[in-house]
Motif scaffolding. Structure first.
Motif, PDB file in Angstrom:
ATOM      1  N   LEU A 280       0.825  -1.213   0.000  1.00  0.00           N
ATOM      2  CA  LEU A 280       0.000   0.000   0.000  1.00  0.00           C
ATOM      3  C   LEU A 280       0.858   1.262   0.000  1.00  0.00           C
ATOM      4  CD1 LEU A 280      -2.648  -1.026   2.677  1.00  0.00           C
ATOM      5  CD2 LEU A 280      -3.155  -0.537   0.286  1.00  0.00           C
ATOM      6  N   ARG A 350       1.820  -2.201  -6.551  1.00  0.00           N
ATOM      7  CA  ARG A 350       0.782  -1.206  -6.836  1.00  0.00           C
ATOM      8  C   ARG A 350       1.333   0.068  -7.480  1.00  0.00           C
ATOM      9  NH1 ARG A 350      -3.744  -2.204  -2.721  1.00  0.00           N
ATOM     10  NH2 ARG A 350      -3.017  -3.891  -1.402  1.00  0.00           N
ATOM     11  N   ASN A 358      -1.895   6.363  -6.119  1.00  0.00           N
ATOM     12  CA  ASN A 358      -1.547   5.473  -5.010  1.00  0.00           C
ATOM     13  C   ASN A 358      -1.001   6.241  -3.824  1.00  0.00           C
ATOM     14  OD1 ASN A 358      -2.122   2.651  -5.752  1.00  0.00           O
ATOM     15  ND2 ASN A 358      -0.784   3.047  -7.471  1.00  0.00           N
ATOM     16  N   HIS A 361      -3.741   7.906  -1.849  1.00  0.00           N
ATOM     17  CA  HIS A 361      -4.579   7.031  -1.025  1.00  0.00           C
ATOM     18  C   HIS A 361      -3.814   6.414   0.147  1.00  0.00           C
ATOM     19  CE1 HIS A 361      -7.459   6.535  -4.680  1.00  0.00           C
ATOM     20  NE2 HIS A 361      -7.671   7.642  -4.003  1.00  0.00           N
ATOM     21  N   CYS A 362      -2.532   6.773   0.334  1.00  0.00           N
ATOM     22  CA  CYS A 362      -1.778   6.258   1.485  1.00  0.00           C
ATOM     23  C   CYS A 362      -2.413   6.744   2.784  1.00  0.00           C
ATOM     24  CB  CYS A 362      -0.325   6.737   1.431  1.00  0.00           C
ATOM     25  SG  CYS A 362       0.724   5.815   0.309  1.00  0.00           S
ATOM     26  N   LEU A 421      -8.066  -7.140   4.051  1.00  0.00           N
ATOM     27  CA  LEU A 421      -7.174  -6.631   3.009  1.00  0.00           C
ATOM     28  C   LEU A 421      -5.981  -7.565   2.789  1.00  0.00           C
ATOM     29  CD1 LEU A 421      -6.052  -3.025   2.345  1.00  0.00           C
ATOM     30  CD2 LEU A 421      -4.313  -4.789   2.575  1.00  0.00           C
ATOM     31  N   HIS A 425      -6.594  -9.196  -0.839  1.00  0.00           N
ATOM     32  CA  HIS A 425      -6.014  -8.424  -1.953  1.00  0.00           C
ATOM     33  C   HIS A 425      -5.344  -9.396  -2.916  1.00  0.00           C
ATOM     34  CE1 HIS A 425      -3.950  -5.412  -4.303  1.00  0.00           C
ATOM     35  NE2 HIS A 425      -2.781  -5.969  -4.022  1.00  0.00           N
ATOM     36  N   ARG A 435      -8.322  -5.909  -6.449  1.00  0.00           N
ATOM     37  CA  ARG A 435      -7.373  -5.049  -5.728  1.00  0.00           C
ATOM     38  C   ARG A 435      -8.096  -4.434  -4.529  1.00  0.00           C
ATOM     39  NH1 ARG A 435      -2.934  -3.086  -8.540  1.00  0.00           N
ATOM     40  NH2 ARG A 435      -3.088  -1.094  -7.464  1.00  0.00           N
ATOM     41  N   SER A 437      -7.625  -1.711  -1.139  1.00  0.00           N
ATOM     42  CA  SER A 437      -6.858  -0.718  -0.389  1.00  0.00           C
ATOM     43  C   SER A 437      -7.774  -0.158   0.709  1.00  0.00           C
ATOM     44  CB  SER A 437      -6.371   0.404  -1.311  1.00  0.00           C
ATOM     45  OG  SER A 437      -7.441   0.988  -1.990  1.00  0.00           O
TER      46      SER A 437
END
Length: 444
Positions: A280, A350, A358, A361-362, A421, A425, A435, A437
């Motif tokens: 992630l 990812r 990406n 969205h951390c 997750l 995932h 996927r 997250s």
């Protein structure tokens, strides 16, 4: 609410906000084809390539407050259905306006230090595969044409690099889209290069000495990803993805890539589950569970900033009933070995694409997971059957973005969502590799 339009109207755009900052907000949803900055009104108009992209962007930002450089901005559909070429000049003359293209025309201003193909390649390769570079001197100054493998990579580079400096305080990049469809490269030397054809002749000539100038390998923010936000590069792109600055407590200057993770649940953990969680925050090189200490594992990330994000967000997270301890390892990397799982070339990493999205969205583990790459005919019941063994599901929502099915699933606790997750995932659901997250939304 205004009629949906490809054009998005953004308000409260302060003078400190650049075009590239606004592009960072919207590029995760699709290509931005035109932009006009209304500086006198602190506003901007951005036209997406299609209406699905603009609808997806406004749906997302209806629940997440967009912020640029610490300033909240506000979005709505514009009354314009299209921006005309003379309206939208990217801050340049209207006759220079062109549609997004995989070839960029770059002009270097304030060029105190010489710029070569190697320097430009070092700068632009962070955003995708650079196929060709041609440099030349024009009345406008030193210019280069840079051809990416895809248009999306060029758009990402444009959004992140336009207006930035290569070296601190000089060599400013002024970028626009070229109208060319393919670059012709005849020689591989310091003025032109075809990275897809290394066998081209070099056109033998004496290379000028560059002694006394900065080594391109030491460019700010490329080898040291986060020297400061003012210094351009990957760190600037990442900071923009986080809304203008790196998360509080993340320095961006860490260079250690390998982490030691301890207090693992030895009955339930394996390398792939650790990959699902740590990926992630960046690309994974290798993971090794220590045989003499099976509740310990080494995780090697692709770079120091990604490792720092993983430490920042995962230290103290609960996984399979155990509170994770995440620290930097004394080892610089994990030596390839039969008991070290190699993920370097994994398509499941990812951050091979959609890098800005990406990073945006951390976050630390939340109660809500976001599932994408779902089959078109999927039902909420099928999704529930797939993930509900990991905890109590409070709510679910199935929706569509750009014609692709996605879902939100809210669990009773962060621990349950984390278990779902790491366990599901990259699992297969009705033939699709899904996927997962964490979502930062508070409710559905």
């Amino acid at each position: 609410m205004a009629e949906p339009s490809k054009v998005i109207h953004i308000r409260n755009v302060g003078h400190e906000i650049a075009e590239s900052d606004l592009l960072q907000l919207l590029q995760p949803f699709g290509l931005v084809s035109k932009i006009v900055m209304l500086r006198a009104k602190n506003q901007a108009l951005l036209q997406m390539e299609d209406i699905h992209a603009s609808v997806a962007a406004l749906q997302y930002y209806s629940s997440v407050q967009p912020s640029v450089r610490g300033r909240n901005v506000y979005m709505q559909f514009s009354s314009h259905q299209e921006l005309t070429t003379d309206q939208s000049s990217h801050g340049r003359n209207s006759d220079q306006e062109s549609e997004p293209n995989r070839i960029l025309l770059v002009t270097i201003h304030h060029m105190i230090y010489p710029i070569t193909v190697e320097v430009l390649h070092q700068v632009f390769k962070a955003y995708g595969f650079v196929e060709k570079i041609v440099t030349f001197q024009k009345s406008a100054g030193f210019q280069a044409l840079i051809q990416f493998h895809s248009r999306q990579e060029a758009v990402e580079a444009f959004g992140s690099l336009h207006g930035r400096n290569i070296y601190d305080g000089c060599c400013q990049l002024d970028i626009q889209y070229s109208n060319l469809s393919e670059l012709q490269v005849h020689y591989n030397n310091d003025r032109s290069r075809d990275f897809t054809n290394p066998s081209l002749p070099t056109e033998q000539r004496n290379r000028t000495s560059q002694q006394g100038y900065p080594d391109p390998a030491g460019l700010y923010a490329f080898q040291q990803p986060g020297a400061s936000y003012a210094q351009m590069g990957r760190a600037a792109m990442i900071a923009a993805a986080f809304g203008g600055s790196l998360p509080h407590g993340v320095s961006g200057t860490n260079e250690r890539c390998t982490l030691i993770v301890s207090n693992l649940n030895t009955d339930k953990i394996d390398e792939d589950k650790l990959f699902n969680l740590f990926s992630l925050y960046g690309n994974i090189v290798r993971i090794k569970i220590l045989r003499n200490k099976p509740d310990h594992a080494l995780v090697e990330m692709a770079d120091g900033l990604q490792a720092e994000l993983a430490v920042h967000y995962l230290k103290g997270a609960i996984l399979f009933g155990k509170k994770l301890e995440v620290n930097y390892s004394k080892y610089p990397n994990i030596t390839p070995a039969p008991d070290a799982h190699d993920y370097l070339n994994s398509s499941l990493n990812r951050f091979n694409s959609n890098v800005v999205k990406n990073y945006r969205h951390c976050c630390a583990p939340t109660k809500m997971i976001h599932i994408s790459a779902l089959p078109q005919e999927i039902t909420e019941e099928a999704i529930l059957n797939h993930v509900s063994e990991h905890g109590s599901v409070i709510n679910t929502k199935l929706f569509e973005v750009n014609g692709k099915r996605q879902a939100l699933v809210m669990f009773e606790s962060e621990e349950e969502a984390t278990e779902a997750l790491v366990s599901k995932h990259a699992s297969t659901l009705e033939g699709n590799t899904i996927r997962i997250s964490f979502s930062q939304m508070q409710s559905i």
